[in-house]
Motif scaffolding. Structure first.
Motif, PDB file in Angstrom:
ATOM      1  N   ASP A  35      20.810 -83.307 -27.302  1.00  0.00           N
ATOM      2  CA  ASP A  35      21.811 -82.530 -26.554  1.00  0.00           C
ATOM      3  C   ASP A  35      20.944 -81.551 -25.304  1.00  0.00           C
ATOM      4  N   ARG A  36      21.613 -81.545 -24.263  1.00  0.00           N
ATOM      5  CA  ARG A  36      21.158 -80.746 -23.325  1.00  0.00           C
ATOM      6  C   ARG A  36      21.584 -79.223 -23.396  1.00  0.00           C
ATOM      7  N   PRO A  37      20.844 -78.297 -23.043  1.00  0.00           N
ATOM      8  CA  PRO A  37      21.371 -76.818 -23.196  1.00  0.00           C
ATOM      9  C   PRO A  37      22.892 -76.520 -22.594  1.00  0.00           C
ATOM     10  N   LEU A  38      23.648 -75.574 -23.221  1.00  0.00           N
ATOM     11  CA  LEU A  38      25.198 -75.680 -22.814  1.00  0.00           C
ATOM     12  C   LEU A  38      25.091 -74.893 -21.456  1.00  0.00           C
ATOM     13  N   PRO A  39      24.568 -74.270 -20.924  1.00  0.00           N
ATOM     14  CA  PRO A  39      24.591 -73.755 -19.534  1.00  0.00           C
ATOM     15  C   PRO A  39      24.405 -74.913 -18.586  1.00  0.00           C
ATOM     16  N   SER A  40      23.547 -75.839 -18.988  1.00  0.00           N
ATOM     17  CA  SER A  40      23.242 -76.983 -18.120  1.00  0.00           C
ATOM     18  C   SER A  40      24.309 -78.080 -17.904  1.00  0.00           C
ATOM     19  N   ILE A  41      25.344 -77.984 -18.946  1.00  0.00           N
ATOM     20  CA  ILE A  41      26.438 -78.952 -18.871  1.00  0.00           C
ATOM     21  C   ILE A  41      27.811 -78.129 -18.684  1.00  0.00           C
TER      22      ILE A  41
ATOM     23  N   GLU B  74      15.844 -76.991 -15.824  1.00  0.00           N
ATOM     24  CA  GLU B  74      16.259 -77.992 -16.751  1.00  0.00           C
ATOM     25  C   GLU B  74      16.336 -79.114 -16.236  1.00  0.00           C
ATOM     26  N   ARG B  75      16.824 -79.401 -14.932  1.00  0.00           N
ATOM     27  CA  ARG B  75      17.068 -80.503 -14.176  1.00  0.00           C
ATOM     28  C   ARG B  75      15.764 -81.592 -14.258  1.00  0.00           C
ATOM     29  N   PHE B  76      14.441 -81.014 -14.416  1.00  0.00           N
ATOM     30  CA  PHE B  76      13.196 -81.613 -14.383  1.00  0.00           C
ATOM     31  C   PHE B  76      13.420 -82.404 -15.803  1.00  0.00           C
TER      32      PHE B  76
END
Length: 395
Positions: free
Chosen positions: A180-186, A167-169
């Motif tokens: 929004d970004r995915p919940l696990p990524s934040i 997801e960092r890409f």
């Protein structure tokens, strides 16, 4: 017991909804195999069977904002560009239980990128994020790349995004399919996790048109278990974090991967924190499917609650339909389901399940409008929804 049953049923219902919404779309995408449909970041002559973008393709470069088939490669000049994003809520509460993107000023941001090809093998790039209502400045990337053996072996040194997950890409607004970004990524991985250190990465060609992609890094590591505990410059202990990712492209457009990281985060070099992840992504033409599972174990002193684990996952599907009209280049539909539990030992309201629906409208290669609608389920609260819009200008 009632809450857990309800949560399970909620997950089932959302996943069924996900399948119902996107099964026709995937069938439609299959019917479009003979049409040329390229991503906004790709050349107009790219084949539908193009494989997922490589590590370096996700960085801001001039190809990211141009539709030209041929672009000058003058290594003697600096490349400078970026994007400016404005986000506004349409519906939703503005309290601590909501994602930051529902707050108008907090999530307006700009990203500036500058890079230069110093020699045939050596290059430099940096990225500055201006966010939190343009009051916070973060140096996200500042690194030198040296190609030791073409794409087979490349060395990074400086500050770069830690090689954990995929997801960092696509976390930047120009690449993120949703607002929004995915919940696990934040809530598990520290937001945009950049660190100082060195990294080797490369692509190893294998038989039958398969590839192995690897990233191995040694960095300062985190200074704490919370997503905000990211060190910027100075290390708080002598220990270094070691981690990386392996990806295997087993079929054209299909890649599976795994990530791992471990390091001590406290000043006394006693407490470990680790991350383990698995990911999958499939790209064919303008159809993209990606998913990721992340788990993390944190050692913690007994007086603060003892050791605990956390996990989360997301699944996202998108399709970008090309119109190639004067004022409409692409129209894109996106659906994502994500779930997170920041501490599996307790039920404290931080767990959440969410489904997000998005529509993206690309006016041209420089201007994009996004609309996102979310339905979120949190313990002890009624199911609630919110929506917001975003405009992105890139150059």
């Amino acid at each position: 017991m009632g809450f857990h049953l309800y949560k399970f049923l909620m997950k089932c219902n959302l996943l069924v909804l996900y399948i119902i919404l996107f099964l026709p779309l995937m069938c439609y995408a299959k019917d479009q195999d003979n049409k040329v449909a390229t991503n906004i970041t790709d050349s107009s002559n790219v084949s539908e069977a193009e494989t997922p973008a490589l590590l370096e393709d996700y960085y801001f470069n001039i190809e990211s904002v141009s539709m030209e088939t041929e672009i000058p490669k003058d290594w003697k000049r600096f490349d400078f560009h970026g994007f400016f994003g404005v986000t506004s809520p349409v519906k939703g509460r503005d309290d601590d239980s909501q994602q930051p993107s529902s707050r108008f000023l907090d999530e307006n941001e700009a990203t500036l990128w500058i890079g230069k090809r110093i020699s045939k093998k050596l290059s430099f790039d940096s990225e500055i994020e201006i966010k939190k209502g343009f009051t916070q400045y973060d140096l996200e990337i500042f690194k030198f790349d040296y190609e030791i053996i073409d794409k087979l072996l490349v060395f990074h040194i400086g500050k770069f995004k830690f090689p954990l997950g995929i997801e960092r890409f696509v976390e930047a607004g120009t690449f993120n399919k949703l607002i929004d970004r995915p919940l696990p990524s934040i809530r598990i991985i520290p937001g945009t996790y950049s660190d100082i250190g060195g990294m080797f990465h490369g692509i190893v060609p294998l038989p039958y048109d398969t590839k192995l992609k690897y990233e191995i890094a040694v960095t300062n590591g985190l200074e704490g278990p919370e997503p905000k505990d990211v060190q910027q410059l100075w290390d708080n202990n002598r220990n270094k974090a070691i981690g990386g990712r392996l990806g295997y492209e087993c079929l054209p457009g299909l890649e599976i991967g795994g990530s791992y990281s471990r390091g001590k985060y406290d000043e006394d070099n006693e407490l470990d924190i680790d991350f383990l992840g698995a990911d999958i992504q499939y790209k064919r033409g303008n159809l993209e499917v990606r998913g990721e599972y992340i788990t993390s174990h944190v050692e913690q002193e007994t007086i603060y609650g003892g050791d605990y684990s956390r996990n989360g996952y997301y699944l996202q599907t998108s399709y970008k339909y090309p119109f190639n009209l004067d004022y409409l280049k692409y129209l894109e539909g996106v659906v994502r389901f994500d779930s997170v539990d920041p501490n599996r030992n307790v039920t404290d309201g931080e767990e959440a399940d969410r489904i997000a629906l998005g529509i993206n409208y690309y006016l041209n290669e420089h201007l994009e409008f996004k609309f996102e609608y979310e339905i979120e389920n949190e313990p002890g609260e009624e199911i609630h929804s919110k929506s917001f819009v975003q405009a992105i200008f890139r150059w």
